[in-house]
Design an enzyme around this catalytic site. Structure first.
Site, mmCIF file in Angstrom:
data_model
loop_
_atom_site.group_PDB
_atom_site.id
_atom_site.type_symbol
_atom_site.label_atom_id
_atom_site.label_comp_id
_atom_site.label_asym_id
_atom_site.label_seq_id
_atom_site.Cartn_x
_atom_site.Cartn_y
_atom_site.Cartn_z
ATOM 1 N N ASP A 223 -4.144 16.028 13.443
ATOM 2 C CA ASP A 223 -2.791 15.808 12.940
ATOM 3 C C ASP A 223 -2.627 16.355 11.527
ATOM 4 O O ASP A 223 -3.598 16.572 10.811
ATOM 5 C CB ASP A 223 -2.468 14.302 12.910
ATOM 6 C CG ASP A 223 -1.978 13.799 14.252
ATOM 7 O OD1 ASP A 223 -1.543 14.625 15.068
ATOM 8 O OD2 ASP A 223 -2.039 12.585 14.475
ATOM 9 N N ARG B 231 -3.025 4.443 16.024
ATOM 10 C CA ARG B 231 -3.290 5.729 16.659
ATOM 11 C C ARG B 231 -4.683 6.264 16.320
ATOM 12 O O ARG B 231 -5.160 7.195 16.975
ATOM 13 C CB ARG B 231 -2.209 6.741 16.314
ATOM 14 C CG ARG B 231 -2.054 7.034 14.846
ATOM 15 C CD ARG B 231 -0.905 7.986 14.546
ATOM 16 N NE ARG B 231 -1.185 9.341 14.996
ATOM 17 C CZ ARG B 231 -0.644 9.918 16.050
ATOM 18 N NH1 ARG B 231 0.237 9.283 16.782
ATOM 19 N NH2 ARG B 231 -0.959 11.157 16.385
ATOM 20 N N PRO C 235 5.974 -2.152 -3.619
ATOM 21 C CA PRO C 235 6.121 -0.868 -4.319
ATOM 22 C C PRO C 235 5.140 -0.706 -5.474
ATOM 23 O O PRO C 235 4.987 0.385 -6.011
ATOM 24 C CB PRO C 235 7.574 -0.906 -4.819
ATOM 25 C CG PRO C 235 7.940 -2.342 -4.860
ATOM 26 C CD PRO C 235 7.182 -2.989 -3.747
ATOM 27 N N GLU D 228 13.170 -10.012 -5.017
ATOM 28 C CA GLU D 228 12.649 -9.369 -6.228
ATOM 29 C C GLU D 228 11.120 -9.377 -6.282
ATOM 30 O O GLU D 228 10.529 -8.888 -7.241
ATOM 31 C CB GLU D 228 13.196 -10.082 -7.472
ATOM 32 C CG GLU D 228 14.684 -9.891 -7.682
ATOM 33 C CD GLU D 228 15.071 -8.434 -7.817
ATOM 34 O OE1 GLU D 228 14.396 -7.703 -8.560
ATOM 35 O OE2 GLU D 228 16.041 -8.012 -7.162
#
Length: 254
Positions: A168, A153, A88, A115
């Site tokens: 896309d 892709r 994150p 953590e």
């Protein structure tokens, strides 16, 4: 392209990486996916890969020794590759990053847990950290699958239609226009007549207009990054959209 995945839960990857486009890409040797269980490189009989954090605090931290040993084994087998930690705290993942990663021949995806992982491993071995969004997952496995799917892709020959990836949503910082298929009328709703006209130029203009309208309504911040050709600007101006784009870009740049 080779994807190496380092994880303590290899079973999580089985089904998603053996279905649909990913399965076909593997069968066609467009990609290879190797999954390494970090626990196999633990140093004790209990196969521990985590321990309490120094300094106290909540949760557990992944140990550097099993991670380093697993990474070295992968690199010995498949080459150095680009080492990416799903975290994150990393750079936000988006379509441009996917396109960037598709230029590599080998990605090593490290799935964090608990953590976090010992910072010494990050400093010594990780090339970059990536975050798939501002939310917390239980581990990096789902994030790794997102990276593999979105990068795969983009590889030549993977998709049945070569234009699919280039048209896309996010391929040019615009949301995709609305899509329709048979039947022509469903529960009283008919598809736009322009799509039945056979006029390909008019259809492309309609789709651009709808794409811009949808982006302005739902993701206006994307317009800041969007470039338009002179002919597109003329079309958008005619329909009162380019004026809104200019006003928005000016506001975002202030």
């Amino acid at each position: 392209m080779i994807f190496d995945i380092l994880t303590i839960f290899p079973g999580l990857m089985d089904s998603p990486l053996n279905e649909s486009i990913i399965r076909r890409a593997r069968q066609d040797n467009k990609i290879r996916i190797d999954i390494t269980d970090i626990r196999d490189y633990s140093l004790d009989k209990h196969c521990m890969t985590d321990d309490r954090p120094f300094g106290g605090g909540e949760g557990m931290v992944m140990k550097p020794e099993p991670l380093t040993a697993a990474l070295k084994a992968v690199q010995l087998k498949n080459g150095k590759g680009r080492v990416i930690l799903l975290s994150p705290q990393g750079r936000t993942y988006n379509q441009k990053v996917a396109e960037e990663l598709s230029s590599y021949s080998h990605l090593i995806l490290v799935c964090g847990r608990y953590e976090g992982i010992d910072e010494r491993f990050v400093t010594a071995s990780v090339d970059e950290e990536l975050s798939v969004g501002d939310y917390i997952l239980t581990g990096g496995e789902l994030a790794a699958m997102i990276v593999i799917d979105s990068v795969t892709r983009l590889l030549p020959g993977v998709l049945g239609c070569a234009e699919s990836a280039t048209r896309d949503t996010f391929s040019r910082d615009l949301l995709k226009h609305p899509q329709y298929t048979r039947p022509r009328v469903f529960e009283g709703q008919a598809i736009p007549e322009i799509l039945l006209s056979g006029d390909h130029e008019a259809i492309e203009q309609y789709r651009l207009l709808e794409s811009v309208r949808r982006t302005l309504e739902r993701r206006p911040e994307l317009i800041k990054q969007t470039d338009f050709t002179d002919s597109e600007k003329k079309l958008l101006t005619k329909h009162g959209l380019y004026q809104k784009i200019e006003a928005l870009q000016t506001g975002l740049n202030e």
